[in-house]
Design a protein around this motif. Structure first.
Motif, PDB file in Angstrom:
ATOM      1  N   ALA A  68       1.023  -1.074   0.038  1.00 60.94           N
ATOM      2  CA  ALA A  68      -0.076   0.064   0.062  1.00 60.94           C
ATOM      3  C   ALA A  68       0.719   1.113   0.073  1.00 60.94           C
ATOM      4  CB  ALA A  68      -0.737   0.100   1.382  1.00 60.94           C
ATOM      5  N   GLU A  69       0.417   2.419  -0.127  1.00 62.97           N
ATOM      6  CA  GLU A  69       1.003   3.825  -0.126  1.00 62.97           C
ATOM      7  C   GLU A  69       1.531   3.763   1.230  1.00 62.97           C
ATOM      8  OE1 GLU A  69       1.603   5.847  -2.646  1.00 62.97           O
ATOM      9  OE2 GLU A  69       0.191   5.842  -3.803  1.00 62.97           O
ATOM     10  N   ASP A  70       2.509   4.407   1.604  1.00 62.69           N
ATOM     11  CA  ASP A  70       3.286   4.391   2.820  1.00 62.69           C
ATOM     12  C   ASP A  70       2.658   5.167   4.013  1.00 62.69           C
ATOM     13  OD1 ASP A  70       5.662   3.718   1.650  1.00 62.69           O
ATOM     14  OD2 ASP A  70       6.759   5.798   1.511  1.00 62.69           O
ATOM     15  N   ASP A  71       1.638   6.171   3.721  1.00 61.44           N
ATOM     16  CA  ASP A  71       0.667   6.726   4.597  1.00 61.44           C
ATOM     17  C   ASP A  71      -0.146   5.524   5.162  1.00 61.44           C
ATOM     18  OD1 ASP A  71      -0.839   6.724   2.260  1.00 61.44           O
ATOM     19  OD2 ASP A  71      -1.613   8.669   2.605  1.00 61.44           O
ATOM     20  N   VAL A  72      -0.397   4.654   4.440  1.00 62.88           N
ATOM     21  CA  VAL A  72      -1.571   3.760   4.648  1.00 62.88           C
ATOM     22  C   VAL A  72      -0.655   2.641   5.714  1.00 62.88           C
ATOM     23  CG1 VAL A  72      -2.984   1.728   4.014  1.00 62.88           C
ATOM     24  CG2 VAL A  72      -2.949   3.984   2.756  1.00 62.88           C
ATOM     25  N   VAL A  73       0.474   2.364   5.183  1.00 59.26           N
ATOM     26  CA  VAL A  73       1.229   1.289   5.981  1.00 59.26           C
ATOM     27  C   VAL A  73       1.507   1.585   7.229  1.00 59.26           C
ATOM     28  CG1 VAL A  73       3.389  -0.065   5.825  1.00 59.26           C
ATOM     29  CG2 VAL A  73       2.197   0.324   3.926  1.00 59.26           C
ATOM     30  N   LEU A  74       1.953   3.043   7.349  1.00 61.45           N
ATOM     31  CA  LEU A  74       2.394   3.869   8.721  1.00 61.45           C
ATOM     32  C   LEU A  74       1.005   3.597   9.605  1.00 61.45           C
ATOM     33  CD1 LEU A  74       5.029   4.534   7.284  1.00 61.45           C
ATOM     34  CD2 LEU A  74       4.756   6.946   8.209  1.00 61.45           C
ATOM     35  N   ILE A 106      10.829   0.951  -0.133  1.00 64.32           N
ATOM     36  CA  ILE A 106      10.100   0.185   0.942  1.00 64.32           C
ATOM     37  C   ILE A 106      10.477   0.245   2.104  1.00 64.32           C
ATOM     38  CG2 ILE A 106       8.800  -1.465  -0.368  1.00 64.32           C
ATOM     39  CD1 ILE A 106      10.770  -3.462  -0.010  1.00 64.32           C
ATOM     40  N   ALA A 107      11.954   0.661   2.407  1.00 66.44           N
ATOM     41  CA  ALA A 107      12.600   0.585   3.983  1.00 66.44           C
ATOM     42  C   ALA A 107      11.803   1.815   4.816  1.00 66.44           C
ATOM     43  CB  ALA A 107      14.115   1.250   3.633  1.00 66.44           C
ATOM     44  N   LEU A 108      11.368   2.636   4.283  1.00 67.33           N
ATOM     45  CA  LEU A 108      10.655   3.988   4.810  1.00 67.33           C
ATOM     46  C   LEU A 108       9.860   3.414   5.803  1.00 67.33           C
ATOM     47  CD1 LEU A 108       9.803   7.530   4.177  1.00 67.33           C
ATOM     48  CD2 LEU A 108       8.235   6.148   5.428  1.00 67.33           C
ATOM     49  N   PRO A 109       8.746   2.712   5.555  1.00 66.27           N
ATOM     50  CA  PRO A 109       7.813   2.139   6.599  1.00 66.27           C
ATOM     51  C   PRO A 109       8.427   1.142   7.756  1.00 66.27           C
ATOM     52  CG  PRO A 109       7.065   1.348   4.384  1.00 66.27           C
ATOM     53  CD  PRO A 109       8.368   2.558   4.427  1.00 66.27           C
ATOM     54  N   ARG A 111      11.568   1.043   8.761  1.00 69.64           N
ATOM     55  CA  ARG A 111      12.408   1.534   9.731  1.00 69.64           C
ATOM     56  C   ARG A 111      11.338   2.394  10.684  1.00 69.64           C
ATOM     57  NH1 ARG A 111      14.771  -1.939   8.228  1.00 69.64           N
ATOM     58  NH2 ARG A 111      16.622  -2.013   6.900  1.00 69.64           N
ATOM     59  N   TRP A 112      10.320   3.259  10.117  1.00 71.18           N
ATOM     60  CA  TRP A 112       9.510   3.660  10.981  1.00 71.18           C
ATOM     61  C   TRP A 112       8.686   2.943  11.716  1.00 71.18           C
ATOM     62  CZ3 TRP A 112       4.427   3.619  12.138  1.00 71.18           C
ATOM     63  CH2 TRP A 112       3.536   4.704  12.770  1.00 71.18           C
ATOM     64  N   THR A 113       8.234   1.704  11.461  1.00 67.18           N
ATOM     65  CA  THR A 113       7.824   0.846  12.353  1.00 67.18           C
ATOM     66  C   THR A 113       8.844   0.346  13.433  1.00 67.18           C
ATOM     67  OG1 THR A 113       6.385  -0.136  10.547  1.00 67.18           O
ATOM     68  CG2 THR A 113       6.493  -1.554  12.589  1.00 67.18           C
ATOM     69  N   GLU A 114      10.051  -0.131  13.131  1.00 72.03           N
ATOM     70  CA  GLU A 114      10.976  -0.294  14.147  1.00 72.03           C
ATOM     71  C   GLU A 114      11.321   0.691  15.241  1.00 72.03           C
ATOM     72  OE1 GLU A 114      14.832  -1.287  12.294  1.00 72.03           O
ATOM     73  OE2 GLU A 114      13.862  -2.955  10.789  1.00 72.03           O
ATOM     74  N   ALA A 115      10.965   2.022  14.807  1.00 71.20           N
ATOM     75  CA  ALA A 115      11.178   3.134  15.606  1.00 71.20           C
ATOM     76  C   ALA A 115      10.033   3.199  16.614  1.00 71.20           C
ATOM     77  CB  ALA A 115      11.318   4.283  15.160  1.00 71.20           C
ATOM     78  N   ARG A 116       8.800   2.779  16.080  1.00 72.28           N
ATOM     79  CA  ARG A 116       7.655   2.697  16.999  1.00 72.28           C
ATOM     80  C   ARG A 116       7.680   1.731  18.060  1.00 72.28           C
ATOM     81  NH1 ARG A 116       7.563   6.574  14.314  1.00 72.28           N
ATOM     82  NH2 ARG A 116       8.565   7.278  16.235  1.00 72.28           N
ATOM     83  N   LEU A 117       8.140   0.533  17.537  1.00 72.97           N
ATOM     84  CA  LEU A 117       8.182  -0.727  18.424  1.00 72.97           C
ATOM     85  C   LEU A 117       9.161  -0.313  19.422  1.00 72.97           C
ATOM     86  CD1 LEU A 117       8.218  -3.197  15.678  1.00 72.97           C
ATOM     87  CD2 LEU A 117       6.540  -3.302  17.419  1.00 72.97           C
ATOM     88  N   ALA A 118      10.365   0.396  19.193  1.00 72.67           N
ATOM     89  CA  ALA A 118      11.562   0.534  20.147  1.00 72.67           C
ATOM     90  C   ALA A 118      10.792   1.219  21.152  1.00 72.67           C
ATOM     91  CB  ALA A 118      12.494   1.205  19.503  1.00 72.67           C
TER      92      ALA A 118
END
Ligand SMILES: NC(=O)c1ccc[n+]([C@@H]2O[C@H](COP(=O)([O-])OP(=O)(O)OC[C@H]3O[C@@H](n4cnc5c(N)ncnc54)[C@H](OP(=O)(O)O)[C@@H]3O)[C@@H](O)[C@H]2O)c1
Length: 293
Positions: A68-74, A106-109, A111-118
């Motif tokens: 999906a688009e990045d905003d949707v995946v985020l 595709i790295a952006l979502p 790495r964003w998710t990894e940061a939220r998980l951290a």
């Protein structure tokens, strides 16, 4: 209990199947489409479904939902992190993207998710998955008719190669990590995978010449590789959603630049013998060729 998301997909389905055999505890699947024995309804686009889907889970295997688009995946992934925290999950294992893919769109979502998980109030393990060997296998398979007819395999890979892993191998690592995370949570012992990021880079790399060689072996005739310019490749992606075309060109571009050929990683520490990419690709092409006959 362990809950696995994305179980109607290929990776999540393989992890779910493996854990049902290996986990030593109850395992529930979760899927956006719901349905099936032991599968809960968890649609990342409908956050209200998630807390219930994660109820009772002490370990959650969170399979990314990246088409999906990045905003949707985020939005999807942010909802999963919040719901896991609200449900009291103790350890989340997230399937991310390998370090060699850092410059892919595709790295952006991931790495964003990894940061939220951290930042979340539970233990986290990040499984940074290589690109699947099924991707170059699909390219080789698509090249069969032209290669059979003209002896040419044309693809936009430049002279680069990509390190890939079999999806089944990546699923096997997730199964082992989740089962061990469960043992540690249940026993109250040291959590060996907590706070760890594993780089599951592919141990074998393939490029255009390798795929042409596979086609040559399977078809029993000489096949030469012809690199296709990115501009020409982009024109051939007109039927895809714009974001898919962007991600696809980004992948070709990274391969051509030689950025996806990885040097080492954690996969061999988990698997006695990672499946060689070339064998897997040859098997896919062979099956495709024989079923077309
Ligand atoms: N490493 C690589 O080469 C590579 C390549 C492509 C994709 N990926 C990533 O890895 C993930 C798993 O790969 P795969 O091969 O199993 O892909 P797949 O077979 O196409 O499955 C797609 C996955 O997306 C999930 N999904 C889609 N929309 C969802 C939603 N609204 N809510 C919850 N889940 C949703 C599906 O889960 P449900 O069962 O819940 O529907 C399914 O697990 C992909 O989603 C993508 O993020 C990695």
């Amino acid at each position: 209990m362990i809950v696995v998301t994305g179980v109607s997909g290929a990776l999540g389905g393989a992890i779910f199947g493996g854990l049902r055999v290996a986990a030593g505890t109850a395992v529930a699947g979760a899927s956006s489409s719901g349905g099936g024995a032991g599968v809960r309804h968890a649609d990342f686009d409908r956050p209200e479904t998630l807390e219930r889907a994660f109820e009772g889970a002490r370990v959650l295997v969170f399979v990314s939902a990246g088409y999906a688009e990045d905003d949707v995946v985020l939005a999807r992934h942010g909802a999963v992190v919040r719901a896991a925290a609200a449900a009291g999950v103790e350890h989340v294992i997230y399937t991310s993207l390998a370090g060699s893919g850092e410059r892919l769109t595709i790295a952006l979502p991931h790495r964003w998710t990894e940061a939220r998980l951290a930042e979340a109030p539970f233990d986290v393990t990040v499984l940074r998955n290589a690109l699947y060997a099924e991707i170059p296998a699909g390219l080789a398979l698509a090249g069969v008719p032209a290669a059979a007819e003209s002896g040419v395999f044309a693809a936009p890979l430049g002279t680069g190669r990509v390190s890939v892993a079999a999806r089944e191998d990546l699923a096997a690592v997730a199964v082992r990590v989740a089962a061990e995370a469960w043992q540690d949570v249940a026993s109250g012992g040291a959590r060996r995978h907590a706070g760890r990021t594993y780089e599951l880079e592919g141990v074998s790399a393939v490029g255009g010449h390798d795929l042409a060689e596979v086609l040559s072996e399977v078809l029993g005739r000489p096949v030469a590789y012809r690199p296709v310019p990115l501009r020409e490749a982009r024109a051939g992606l007109a039927g895809l959603e714009a974001y898919q075309a962007g991600h696809t060109i980004s992948t070709f571009s990274n391969i051509g630049a030689g950025l996806l050929e990885a040097g080492g990683g954690d996969l061999p520490a988990f698997l006695d013998a990672p499946r060689p990419a070339r064998d897997l690709i040859a098997a896919v092409v062979r099956t495709g060729v024989s079923s077309a006959r």
